[in-house]
Design a protein around this motif. Structure first.
Motif, PDB file in Angstrom:
ATOM      1  N   UNK A   1      28.255  26.121 -14.441  1.00  0.00           N
ATOM      2  CA  UNK A   1      29.415  26.359 -13.576  1.00  0.00           C
ATOM      3  C   UNK A   1      30.581  27.045 -14.276  1.00  0.00           C
ATOM      4  N   UNK A   2      30.528  27.140 -15.613  1.00  0.00           N
ATOM      5  CA  UNK A   2      31.643  27.686 -16.383  1.00  0.00           C
ATOM      6  C   UNK A   2      32.508  26.553 -16.899  1.00  0.00           C
ATOM      7  N   UNK A   3      32.852  26.603 -18.172  1.00  0.00           N
ATOM      8  CA  UNK A   3      33.624  25.528 -18.808  1.00  0.00           C
ATOM      9  C   UNK A   3      34.952  25.279 -18.107  1.00  0.00           C
ATOM     10  N   UNK A   4      35.556  26.340 -17.583  1.00  0.00           N
ATOM     11  CA  UNK A   4      36.858  26.197 -16.918  1.00  0.00           C
ATOM     12  C   UNK A   4      36.742  25.464 -15.580  1.00  0.00           C
ATOM     13  N   UNK A   5      35.513  25.243 -15.104  1.00  0.00           N
ATOM     14  CA  UNK A   5      35.298  24.572 -13.819  1.00  0.00           C
ATOM     15  C   UNK A   5      34.767  23.148 -13.969  1.00  0.00           C
ATOM     16  N   UNK A   6      34.729  22.632 -15.192  1.00  0.00           N
ATOM     17  CA  UNK A   6      34.195  21.297 -15.447  1.00  0.00           C
ATOM     18  C   UNK A   6      35.246  20.474 -16.193  1.00  0.00           C
TER      19      UNK A   6
ATOM     20  N   UNK B   1      33.416  24.232  -7.689  1.00  0.00           N
ATOM     21  CA  UNK B   1      32.593  25.404  -7.367  1.00  0.00           C
ATOM     22  C   UNK B   1      33.493  26.395  -6.645  1.00  0.00           C
ATOM     23  N   UNK B   2      33.558  27.619  -7.182  1.00  0.00           N
ATOM     24  CA  UNK B   2      34.449  28.624  -6.605  1.00  0.00           C
ATOM     25  C   UNK B   2      33.844  30.012  -6.799  1.00  0.00           C
ATOM     26  N   UNK B   3      34.606  31.025  -6.477  1.00  0.00           N
ATOM     27  CA  UNK B   3      34.101  32.399  -6.555  1.00  0.00           C
ATOM     28  C   UNK B   3      34.492  33.104  -7.854  1.00  0.00           C
TER      29      UNK B   3
END
Length: 109
Positions: A23-28, A39-41
């Motif tokens: 999901x990407x480190x910035x999203x966890x 969860x985003x675009x």
């Protein structure tokens, strides 16, 4: 000549490290009692990927110094079943023109 290098793998453990890869480190966020995933675009940044594995009795390390997520598998949630995270990573050229480094331990003599 053009040449692509794509590695496909599945993360089977929902750890902070695995979720950050998908999901990407910035999203966890790793909280005191739970892990939160957004969860985003937003596009997930390119990064280095390192895979440690065994081939028979020899250790192998695969390093992608500059990898971009090419695609992510569909998330399917089923009661009582593990939810795997499938990822395809495209290896991009690094600062010296290489895409992938494979290190394999020599067989015992």
């Amino acid at each position: 000549t053009e040449h692509s290098s794509i590695l496909t793998f599945t993360i089977i453990s929902w750890t902070v490290e695995g979720l950050s890869a998908y999901f990407g480190a910035e999203n966890v966020d790793d909280g005191a009692t739970e892990i939160t995933v957004r969860i985003n675009s937003k596009e997930i940044a390119n990064r280095a990927w390192i895979f440690n594995m065994k081939d028979m009795d020899r250790k192998r390390r695969i390093v992608i110094p500059n990898g971009a997520i090419e695609s992510q598998g569909e998330l399917v949630f089923r009661k009582g079943e593990q939810t795997p995270l499938e990822i395809q990573v495209r290896a991009l050229v690094d600062s010296v023109g290489e895409k992938i480094y494979i290190y394999t331990e020599k067989a015992a003599a």
